[in-house]
Design a protein around this motif. Structure first.
Motif, mmCIF file in Angstrom:
data_model
loop_
_atom_site.group_PDB
_atom_site.id
_atom_site.type_symbol
_atom_site.label_atom_id
_atom_site.label_comp_id
_atom_site.label_asym_id
_atom_site.label_seq_id
_atom_site.Cartn_x
_atom_site.Cartn_y
_atom_site.Cartn_z
ATOM 1 N N VAL A 304 0.950 -1.229 -0.011
ATOM 2 C CA VAL A 304 -0.079 0.121 0.151
ATOM 3 C C VAL A 304 0.835 1.030 -0.003
ATOM 4 O O VAL A 304 0.321 2.028 -0.689
ATOM 5 C CB VAL A 304 -0.904 -0.109 1.389
ATOM 6 N N ASP A 305 1.894 1.117 0.700
ATOM 7 C CA ASP A 305 2.718 2.389 1.007
ATOM 8 C C ASP A 305 3.435 2.713 -0.575
ATOM 9 O O ASP A 305 3.360 3.933 -1.109
ATOM 10 C CB ASP A 305 3.875 2.214 1.705
ATOM 11 N N GLU A 306 3.899 1.978 -1.248
ATOM 12 C CA GLU A 306 4.184 1.998 -2.734
ATOM 13 C C GLU A 306 2.956 2.444 -3.476
ATOM 14 O O GLU A 306 3.310 3.538 -4.518
ATOM 15 C CB GLU A 306 4.897 0.776 -3.171
ATOM 16 N N ALA A 307 1.909 1.778 -3.370
ATOM 17 C CA ALA A 307 0.742 2.387 -4.442
ATOM 18 C C ALA A 307 0.427 3.751 -4.046
ATOM 19 O O ALA A 307 0.165 4.737 -4.826
ATOM 20 C CB ALA A 307 -0.553 1.425 -3.838
ATOM 21 N N ILE A 308 0.567 4.337 -2.727
ATOM 22 C CA ILE A 308 0.202 5.805 -2.344
ATOM 23 C C ILE A 308 1.265 6.559 -2.872
ATOM 24 O O ILE A 308 1.017 7.511 -3.406
ATOM 25 C CB ILE A 308 0.051 5.832 -0.760
ATOM 26 N N ALA A 309 2.418 6.162 -2.810
ATOM 27 C CA ALA A 309 3.675 7.009 -3.390
ATOM 28 C C ALA A 309 3.528 7.030 -4.790
ATOM 29 O O ALA A 309 3.855 8.167 -5.320
ATOM 30 C CB ALA A 309 4.849 6.259 -3.074
ATOM 31 N N HIS A 310 3.303 5.937 -5.494
ATOM 32 C CA HIS A 310 3.145 6.232 -6.946
ATOM 33 C C HIS A 310 1.954 7.107 -7.290
ATOM 34 O O HIS A 310 2.348 7.823 -8.454
ATOM 35 C CB HIS A 310 2.646 4.689 -7.547
ATOM 36 N N LEU A 311 0.850 6.966 -6.863
ATOM 37 C CA LEU A 311 -0.336 7.945 -7.337
ATOM 38 C C LEU A 311 0.136 9.228 -6.839
ATOM 39 O O LEU A 311 -0.330 10.277 -7.252
ATOM 40 C CB LEU A 311 -1.519 7.530 -6.561
ATOM 41 N N SER A 312 0.658 9.515 -5.570
ATOM 42 C CA SER A 312 1.054 10.796 -5.192
ATOM 43 C C SER A 312 2.117 11.291 -6.410
ATOM 44 O O SER A 312 1.745 12.621 -6.655
ATOM 45 C CB SER A 312 1.668 10.891 -3.982
ATOM 46 N N ARG A 313 3.236 10.785 -6.554
ATOM 47 C CA ARG A 313 3.934 11.365 -7.589
ATOM 48 C C ARG A 313 3.338 11.604 -9.115
ATOM 49 O O ARG A 313 3.660 12.717 -9.658
ATOM 50 C CB ARG A 313 4.998 10.153 -8.035
ATOM 51 N N TYR A 314 2.432 10.773 -9.359
ATOM 52 C CA TYR A 314 1.626 11.122 -10.616
ATOM 53 C C TYR A 314 1.025 12.249 -10.467
ATOM 54 O O TYR A 314 0.722 13.096 -11.460
ATOM 55 C CB TYR A 314 0.777 9.881 -11.058
#
Length: 395
Positions: A304-314
């Motif tokens: 989940v942490d990686e998922a949140i980080a990915h969408l945040s960057r986008y």
């Protein structure tokens, strides 16, 4: 009632009055030597005026029609009046006028054919498709009516879902226009393919899809149908190949492949292949859909942490309400996260909007809805409805 018939009454009143005045002038010239008085106003014309004054529009119209005798001089007026009735939804009056014109034995061929065409349009609007079709078929051989009559026939074939006849009529229309209509013909073959698929006739599906490709190979619907049939037959690799063709044919429909391809990779237990696909998708296709799909994949893998980080960057580089909603969803699903009241309320509001917001829009007329229609239900154009990339909460 009178308000809705003002235009027909003005047209009839003017035409009948003009006819009477012309007759008076002619009589005056021919009888000037004898010093005769002009003939009196036609009794029916005066009767029509009286009906009009008394707001009896129906009887006024019928009276003025009687005054305006049908001949080659007044045919255009009758045609215009019939068309006006049809546009206003008064199909019965339009039918009577055009039938009366067609029945006149001394009418010029051009006026008769125009009346027959208008009568076919009346029948079409009234839903009497067999009579409309007969008239359109007769008029196809008349060069000045060929294109319009073929369009009428195509409309009828589409309404009754006779796709074979629609193909034949559209091919004929291509020859008349001298312009390609291959994308539409491909859609007709896709309709036949879907009928065959519903009947479990895979050879029939393949034959129609082959014909559709020959007509227009960049029709994304071809690959979506082929992928669906392969997936139903558990040929998941074949389905993936078909779905991926959509990105080459028409990238506007790329988002339609995300969920089917995920299912197929899951069925193959091919996580690496799915990640490779998503990585390529995010590069090739603009919009948040691919990034959301990738984040959801990371969530299912307990990352989940990686998922949140990915969408945040986008979202730092691209604005997307859909992307922001999924970011809030990921954050709310994380037990370590605690969304503040305003953010959680925003998440709930976006969820309601997304649940009701149209997901497809017609580029021709602006029609929008939540289901993909290959032919727009509003303007009846083919190949104009496509997925929307984001929602518009402020609209």
């Amino acid at each position: 009632m009178l308000e809705g018939l003002i235009a027909p009454l003005i047209l009839l009143l003017g035409a009948a009055g003009s006819g009477w005045l012309a007759r008076v002038r002619w009589e005056k010239r021919s009888a000037s030597i004898r010093q005769q008085r002009p003939p009196p106003v036609h009794a029916d014309y005066l009767r029509g005026i009286r009906y009009l004054v008394n707001e009896d529009a129906d009887r006024a119209i019928e009276t003025f029609i009687r005054v305006l005798e049908v001949d080659n001089e007044t045919a255009e007026t009758h045609l215009a009046l019939g068309n006006l009735f049809r546009r206003q939804g008064d199909i019965d009056r339009a039918l009577r006028l055009h039938q009366n014109l067609v029945a006149r034995p001394n009418l010029a061929p051009a006026h008769r054919n125009q009346a027959r065409y208008e009568l076919a349009q009346d029948y079409l609007k009234a839903g009497v498709l067999d009579r409309a079709e007969d008239l359109f078929v007769d008029l196809v051989d008349q060069s000045s009516f060929a294109e319009r009559s073929l369009n009428g026939l195509i409309t009828i074939h589409e309404q009754v879902r006779d796709w074979e006849q629609a193909i034949a009529a559209t091919q004929h229309l291509e020859r008349v226009r001298g312009a390609s209509l291959r994308p539409i013909i491909a859609q007709y073959h896709c309709e036949l393919a879907e009928q065959a698929a519903a009947a479990g006739d895979d050879p029939g599906v393949n034959g129609q899809l082959k014909a559709a490709r020959q007509a227009y190979q960049n029709c994304a619907r071809i690959s979506l149908i082929a992928g669906g049939v392969a997936e139903r037959n558990r040929d998941y690799r074949g389905a993936i190949r078909a779905y991926r063709e959509v990105l080459v044919q028409d990238i506007a429909f790329a988002t339609e492949t995300l969920e089917p391809i995920r299912r197929c990779f899951d069925a193959c237990d091919d996580v690496v292949g799915y990640i490779d696909f998503l990585q390529a998708f995010m590069v090739e296709v603009n919009g948040a859909a691919g990034h959301v799909a990738y984040a959801r994949h990371l969530q299912r893998a307990d990352r989940v942490d990686e998922a949140i980080a990915h969408l945040s960057r986008y979202l730092q580089s691209e604005a997307s309400w859909v992307g922001f909603y999924h970011l809030l969803e990921l954050a709310s699903a994380d037990p370590r996260s605690n969304l503040t009241g305003p953010l959680d309320n925003l998440r709930r509001s976006l969820a309601r909007i997304i649940d009701h917001e149209p997901t497809y829009r017609c580029g021709h007329c602006g029609f929008s809805g939540r289901y993909l229609h290959w032919q727009c239900p509003s303007c009846r154009q083919w190949n104009t409805v496509a997925p929307r990339q984001d929602i518009r909460p402020s609209e």
